[in-house]
Write a protein that holds these residues in place. Structure first.
Motif, PDB file in Angstrom:
ATOM      1  N   ASP A  28      20.567-111.598  31.392  1.00 58.26           N
ATOM      2  CA  ASP A  28      21.393-111.396  30.196  1.00 58.26           C
ATOM      3  C   ASP A  28      22.861-111.603  30.531  1.00 58.26           C
ATOM      4  O   ASP A  28      23.288-111.496  31.668  1.00 58.26           O
ATOM      5  N   GLN A  29      23.631-111.875  29.496  1.00 57.09           N
ATOM      6  CA  GLN A  29      25.075-112.008  29.660  1.00 57.09           C
ATOM      7  C   GLN A  29      25.648-110.655  30.047  1.00 57.09           C
ATOM      8  O   GLN A  29      25.194-109.613  29.584  1.00 57.09           O
ATOM      9  N   ILE A  30      26.647-110.667  30.921  1.00 54.74           N
ATOM     10  CA  ILE A  30      27.290-109.428  31.339  1.00 54.74           C
ATOM     11  C   ILE A  30      28.128-108.906  30.175  1.00 54.74           C
ATOM     12  O   ILE A  30      29.026-109.590  29.691  1.00 54.74           O
ATOM     13  N   ALA A  31      27.802-107.708  29.724  1.00 51.56           N
ATOM     14  CA  ALA A  31      28.563-107.095  28.636  1.00 51.56           C
ATOM     15  C   ALA A  31      29.562-106.117  29.246  1.00 51.56           C
ATOM     16  O   ALA A  31      29.173-105.145  29.893  1.00 51.56           O
ATOM     17  N   LEU A  32      30.854-106.401  29.062  1.00 57.63           N
ATOM     18  CA  LEU A  32      31.887-105.538  29.611  1.00 57.63           C
ATOM     19  C   LEU A  32      32.218-104.421  28.630  1.00 57.63           C
ATOM     20  O   LEU A  32      32.319-104.654  27.425  1.00 57.63           O
ATOM     21  N   THR A  33      32.403-103.235  29.165  1.00 54.47           N
ATOM     22  CA  THR A  33      32.767-102.079  28.357  1.00 54.47           C
ATOM     23  C   THR A  33      34.288-101.918  28.373  1.00 54.47           C
ATOM     24  O   THR A  33      34.986-102.621  29.114  1.00 54.47           O
ATOM     25  N   THR A  34      34.773-100.975  27.601  1.00 52.45           N
ATOM     26  CA  THR A  34      36.206-100.682  27.597  1.00 52.45           C
ATOM     27  C   THR A  34      36.663-100.262  28.983  1.00 52.45           C
ATOM     28  O   THR A  34      37.741-100.659  29.439  1.00 52.45           O
ATOM     29  N   THR A  35      35.856 -99.487  29.674  1.00 50.79           N
ATOM     30  CA  THR A  35      36.187 -99.074  31.036  1.00 50.79           C
ATOM     31  C   THR A  35      36.313-100.281  31.952  1.00 50.79           C
ATOM     32  O   THR A  35      37.227-100.349  32.778  1.00 50.79           O
ATOM     33  N   ASP A  36      35.405-101.232  31.818  1.00 53.82           N
ATOM     34  CA  ASP A  36      35.473-102.450  32.630  1.00 53.82           C
ATOM     35  C   ASP A  36      36.780-103.195  32.382  1.00 53.82           C
ATOM     36  O   ASP A  36      37.425-103.670  33.322  1.00 53.82           O
ATOM     37  N   TYR A  37      37.171-103.307  31.132  1.00 56.41           N
ATOM     38  CA  TYR A  37      38.426-103.989  30.814  1.00 56.41           C
ATOM     39  C   TYR A  37      39.631-103.221  31.361  1.00 56.41           C
ATOM     40  O   TYR A  37      40.597-103.825  31.834  1.00 56.41           O
ATOM     41  N   MET A  38      39.586-101.896  31.315  1.00 55.66           N
ATOM     42  CA  MET A  38      40.690-101.103  31.861  1.00 55.66           C
ATOM     43  C   MET A  38      40.798-101.288  33.372  1.00 55.66           C
ATOM     44  O   MET A  38      41.889-101.464  33.910  1.00 55.66           O
ATOM     45  N   VAL A  39      39.667-101.238  34.057  1.00 52.74           N
ATOM     46  CA  VAL A  39      39.662-101.395  35.516  1.00 52.74           C
ATOM     47  C   VAL A  39      40.185-102.777  35.901  1.00 52.74           C
ATOM     48  O   VAL A  39      41.055-102.899  36.772  1.00 52.74           O
ATOM     49  N   THR A  40      39.687-103.820  35.263  1.00 53.43           N
ATOM     50  CA  THR A  40      40.143-105.167  35.606  1.00 53.43           C
ATOM     51  C   THR A  40      41.609-105.379  35.231  1.00 53.43           C
ATOM     52  O   THR A  40      42.320-106.112  35.930  1.00 53.43           O
ATOM     53  N   SER A  41      42.059-104.720  34.185  1.00 50.04           N
ATOM     54  CA  SER A  41      43.464-104.825  33.797  1.00 50.04           C
ATOM     55  C   SER A  41      44.366-104.201  34.865  1.00 50.04           C
ATOM     56  O   SER A  41      45.363-104.798  35.275  1.00 50.04           O
ATOM     57  N   PHE A  50      43.505-105.572  25.321  1.00 47.33           N
ATOM     58  CA  PHE A  50      43.443-106.192  26.642  1.00 47.33           C
ATOM     59  C   PHE A  50      44.302-107.449  26.670  1.00 47.33           C
ATOM     60  O   PHE A  50      45.058-107.678  27.624  1.00 47.33           O
ATOM     61  N   ASN A  51      44.205-108.273  25.631  1.00 47.28           N
ATOM     62  CA  ASN A  51      45.019-109.494  25.562  1.00 47.28           C
ATOM     63  C   ASN A  51      46.503-109.165  25.468  1.00 47.28           C
ATOM     64  O   ASN A  51      47.330-109.824  26.095  1.00 47.28           O
TER      65      ASN A  51
END
Length: 144
Positions: free
Chosen positions: A45-58, A111-112
């Motif tokens: 399946d496609q990797i579904a990023l959560t809000t936490t994932d976006y915060m960590v990568t940010s 995020f953007n």
């Protein structure tokens, strides 16, 4: 002492950010797929990023921007803050091009916005940190 900008340190700082961000993205994706597979999810399946994932990568992405500004400022040796600022502007320009040509429809708007607004100050901070004297620099200076 020259007052001009040096392009090689700016390109090196940009490279630090790009390579670091790429490695972070690949590494984070591998960990995410591994965690999903360990939890019984289907790894096709496609990797579904959560809000936490976006915060960590940010946060980690901005740390690479700071590192890029630092490298540019340290390599330049002069006008370190300005060299860091130039790295931030280059990253911003590249981010805008990527957003226009290949937008991520899954990314949340915040995020953007953070990605666009925070890169210039983050790289400038890195350049500023590069210009601060360190203990090693102070010890190496001849005393009068």
């Amino acid at each position: 002492m020259t007052r001009t900008l040096r392009p090689w340190p700016i390109m090196a700082g940009l490279l630090v950010d790009l390579v670091g961000s790429l490695l972070l993205g690949v590494g984070y994706s591998i960990v995410k797929v591994g965690m999903d597979a360990g939890a019984g999810g289907d790894i096709t399946d496609q990797i579904a990023l959560t809000t936490t994932d976006y915060m960590v990568t940010s946060v980690f992405g901005l740390l690479f921007v700071v590192a890029g500004g630092y490298v540019a400022g340290r390599m330049a040796g002069v006008r370190s803050t300005v060299h860091g600022l130039c790295v931030g502007l280059a990253i911003l320009a590249l981010s805008i091009v990527i957003e226009v040509l290949a937008p991520d429809p899954e990314a949340p708007m915040w995020f953007n916005i953070v990605s666009m607004i925070a890169v210039v100050p983050a790289a400038t901070i890195g350049g500023r940190l590069a210009g601060k004297p360190t203990q090693a620099n102070l010890a190496a200076e001849p005393r009068a």
